[in-house]
Design a protein around this motif. Structure first.
Motif, PDB file in Angstrom:
ATOM      1  N   ILE A   1       0.830  -1.214   0.000  1.00 19.64           N
ATOM      2  CA  ILE A   1       0.000   0.000   0.000  1.00 19.64           C
ATOM      3  C   ILE A   1       0.865   1.266   0.000  1.00 19.64           C
ATOM      4  N   ASP A   2       1.925   1.264   0.819  1.00 18.39           N
ATOM      5  CA  ASP A   2       2.731   2.473   0.954  1.00 18.39           C
ATOM      6  C   ASP A   2       3.459   2.857  -0.333  1.00 18.39           C
ATOM      7  N   SER A   3       3.670   1.905  -1.206  1.00 19.92           N
ATOM      8  CA  SER A   3       4.378   2.188  -2.460  1.00 19.92           C
ATOM      9  C   SER A   3       3.437   2.695  -3.546  1.00 19.92           C
ATOM     10  N   ARG A   4       2.163   2.401  -3.390  1.00 17.00           N
ATOM     11  CA  ARG A   4       1.198   2.732  -4.459  1.00 17.00           C
ATOM     12  C   ARG A   4       1.018   4.237  -4.583  1.00 17.00           C
ATOM     13  N   PHE A   5       0.925   4.681  -5.824  1.00 15.56           N
ATOM     14  CA  PHE A   5       0.676   6.101  -6.065  1.00 15.56           C
ATOM     15  C   PHE A   5      -0.832   6.351  -6.089  1.00 15.56           C
ATOM     16  N   LYS A   6      -1.184   7.627  -5.860  1.00 14.11           N
ATOM     17  CA  LYS A   6      -2.594   8.008  -5.839  1.00 14.11           C
ATOM     18  C   LYS A   6      -3.263   7.676  -7.166  1.00 14.11           C
ATOM     19  N   GLU A   7      -2.574   7.992  -8.243  1.00 16.79           N
ATOM     20  CA  GLU A   7      -3.158   7.833  -9.566  1.00 16.79           C
ATOM     21  C   GLU A   7      -2.034   7.835 -10.601  1.00 16.79           C
ATOM     22  N   VAL A   8      -2.233   7.114 -11.693  1.00 16.51           N
ATOM     23  CA  VAL A   8      -1.250   7.114 -12.771  1.00 16.51           C
ATOM     24  C   VAL A   8      -1.971   7.383 -14.092  1.00 16.51           C
ATOM     25  N   ILE A   9      -1.512   8.381 -14.810  1.00 14.59           N
ATOM     26  CA  ILE A   9      -2.147   8.758 -16.080  1.00 14.59           C
ATOM     27  C   ILE A   9      -1.116   8.591 -17.194  1.00 14.59           C
ATOM     28  N   ILE A  10      -1.450   7.804 -18.192  1.00 11.95           N
ATOM     29  CA  ILE A  10      -0.521   7.583 -19.310  1.00 11.95           C
ATOM     30  C   ILE A  10      -1.165   8.091 -20.595  1.00 11.95           C
ATOM     31  N   LEU A  11      -0.509   9.052 -21.231  1.00 12.94           N
ATOM     32  CA  LEU A  11      -1.014   9.605 -22.489  1.00 12.94           C
ATOM     33  C   LEU A  11      -0.114   9.173 -23.636  1.00 12.94           C
ATOM     34  N   ARG A  12      -0.712   9.023 -24.800  1.00 12.89           N
ATOM     35  CA  ARG A  12       0.065   8.830 -26.011  1.00 12.89           C
ATOM     36  C   ARG A  12      -0.040  10.109 -26.832  1.00 12.89           C
ATOM     37  N   GLN A  13       1.068  10.514 -27.423  1.00 13.61           N
ATOM     38  CA  GLN A  13       1.070  11.726 -28.241  1.00 13.61           C
ATOM     39  C   GLN A  13       0.122  11.581 -29.418  1.00 13.61           C
ATOM     40  N   ASP A  14      -0.521  12.685 -29.814  1.00 17.74           N
ATOM     41  CA  ASP A  14      -1.393  12.589 -30.980  1.00 17.74           C
ATOM     42  C   ASP A  14      -0.656  12.983 -32.255  1.00 17.74           C
ATOM     43  N   PHE A  15       0.669  13.172 -32.140  1.00 17.71           N
ATOM     44  CA  PHE A  15       1.461  13.438 -33.351  1.00 17.71           C
ATOM     45  C   PHE A  15       2.739  12.593 -33.296  1.00 17.71           C
ATOM     46  N   GLU A  16       3.277  12.309 -34.463  1.00 17.32           N
ATOM     47  CA  GLU A  16       4.522  11.541 -34.525  1.00 17.32           C
ATOM     48  C   GLU A  16       5.690  12.463 -34.240  1.00 17.32           C
ATOM     49  N   PRO A  17       6.645  12.040 -33.432  1.00 11.35           N
ATOM     50  CA  PRO A  17       7.819  12.893 -33.236  1.00 11.35           C
ATOM     51  C   PRO A  17       8.553  13.073 -34.561  1.00 11.35           C
ATOM     52  N   PRO A  18       9.103  14.258 -34.811  1.00  9.85           N
ATOM     53  CA  PRO A  18       9.684  14.557 -36.114  1.00  9.85           C
ATOM     54  C   PRO A  18      10.873  13.661 -36.483  1.00  9.85           C
ATOM     55  N   LEU A  19      11.696  13.361 -35.520  1.00  9.37           N
ATOM     56  CA  LEU A  19      12.899  12.583 -35.832  1.00  9.37           C
ATOM     57  C   LEU A  19      12.871  11.349 -34.952  1.00  9.37           C
ATOM     58  N   THR A  20      12.682  10.219 -35.581  1.00 10.67           N
ATOM     59  CA  THR A  20      12.505   9.008 -34.782  1.00 10.67           C
ATOM     60  C   THR A  20      13.833   8.507 -34.253  1.00 10.67           C
ATOM     61  N   SER A  21      13.780   7.892 -33.131  1.00 13.29           N
ATOM     62  CA  SER A  21      14.891   7.212 -32.464  1.00 13.29           C
ATOM     63  C   SER A  21      16.247   7.876 -32.658  1.00 13.29           C
ATOM     64  N   GLN A  22      16.540   8.808 -31.761  1.00 11.10           N
ATOM     65  CA  GLN A  22      17.815   9.497 -31.899  1.00 11.10           C
ATOM     66  C   GLN A  22      18.730   9.150 -30.745  1.00 11.10           C
ATOM     67  N   ASP A  23      19.983   8.928 -31.032  1.00 13.27           N
ATOM     68  CA  ASP A  23      20.912   8.777 -29.924  1.00 13.27           C
ATOM     69  C   ASP A  23      21.361  10.165 -29.469  1.00 13.27           C
ATOM     70  N   GLU A  24      22.117  10.173 -28.388  1.00  8.56           N
ATOM     71  CA  GLU A  24      22.435  11.447 -27.747  1.00  8.56           C
ATOM     72  C   GLU A  24      23.107  12.428 -28.709  1.00  8.56           C
TER      73      GLU A  24
END
Ligand code: GDP
Ligand code: MN
Length: 303
Positions: free
Chosen positions: A85-108
């Protein structure tokens, strides 16, 4: 059927204080996430602010990498929210972007190329804006922005940052690495977006077109700003404060009222600044101040 009851919130009863735990203040931790790192999740779990007062919000890109990260994240969320119980968060919200990121998979190195920065930081700004505008609730006191590759912070991160009672406050983001010459474990500054402005940067900006942006850490653009990355003065203690004109977002604590006033992450040139640096400028135009803690370190994953 009777109409649904009106829900009333007395916003004056939502406090924002230097002792948020005492006042049971609700914290929103927001993370834009392109990749899932176990070290991020493990560090999140060890934060000892009461988890029952913490809502987690994530936004992930709509691409192959984002799908994989979403699956990994959901698995950990399910484990934690069914765990002690003590580890649980109040709520978790996961959103997916409604647009594609311009440059896919970039390294540093690819991410940090000057030519890629404007488009990339516009996409990051939009992701952050979607996240804050979708998740900020009437009872939220504080927003902690925490990047998905922050793998080490003190467990008291939230309490420590709140204790300064500053509207916008940012710790110093470093990176641990092994020095290949000495084979010693060392650390180096990672985030250069927290800075104090300089006359050189103002002069550069004055000659730019309205849509051009200033960027930190590029030889092509010598700003001579004073970077918080280089302001470590350990003799002054963890809680030494410096005023800032630009902030990074790897870890960034914001009073919810700053966002409610309208401070967001400009996905366009705002005083020649974008994203988190533009956010700092916008907060300041709204008469809030931005503060840095050069001696208070958090650590970025080493790719
Ligand atoms: P850097 O460390 O400053 O080079 O920036 P990162 O690439 O690590 O990005 C900052 C944060 O945003 C990290 O938490 C990433 O996982 C996340 N991120 C990066 N690109 C995207 C994106 O296109 N969409 C979303 N939602 N998150 C992203
Ligand atoms: Mn990062």
């Amino acid at each position: 059927a009777s109409p649904p009851p009106v829900v009333r919130y007395d916003m004056n009863s939502v406090t924002v204080t230097k002792d948020p735990e005492q006042n049971k203040e609700k914290i929103l931790i927001l993370t834009p996430m392109a990749r899932f790192y176990q070290g991020y999740w493990d560090n999140l779990l060890q934060l000892n602010y009461p988890h029952e007062l913490i809502t987690l919000g994530f936004i992930l890109p709509k691409n192959k990498e984002g799908n994989a990260a979403t699956a990994a994240l959901q698995a950990e969320v399910a484990k934690t929210q069914k765990g002690p119980i003590d580890s649980r968060f109040k709520e978790v919200i996961i959103l997916r972007q409604d647009f594609e990121p311009p440059l896919t998979s970039q390294d540093e190195s690819e991410r940090h190329k000057l030519n890629n920065q404007k488009e990339r930081r516009a996409a990051m700004s939009k992701a952050r804006n979607s996240l804050i505008f979708t998740t900020l609730g009437p009872m939220t006191s504080w927003v902690l922005w925490l990047d998905a590759d922050i793998v080490e912070t003190p467990p008291t991160l939230i309490q420590d940052l709140a204790s300064h009672d500053q509207p916008v406050i940012v710790p110093n983001c470093f990176q641990r690495y092994t020095n290949s010459e000495t084979n010693q474990d060392e650390e180096r500054p990672y985030d250069f977006n927290s800075w104090q402005d300089s006359q050189s940067a103002r002069d550069l900006a004055a000659k730019m077109g309205p849509d051009d942006i200033l960027l930190e850490g590029y030889a092509e653009m010598p700003t001579y700003r004073a970077l918080m990355a280089y302001m470590v003065e350990e003799n002054k203690g963890m809680h030494h404060e410096v005023p800032l004109d630009g902030v990074g977002g790897t870890a960034l604590m914001v009073k919810a009222d700053v966002h409610r006033d309208g401070a967001m992450f400009p996905p366009f040139s705002f005083y020649h600044l974008m994203e988190t640096e533009g956010f700092c400028k916008m907060a300041r135009r709204l008469t809030w101040t931005c503060t840095g803690l050069p001696n208070y370190k958090v650590y970025h994953y080493n790719e």
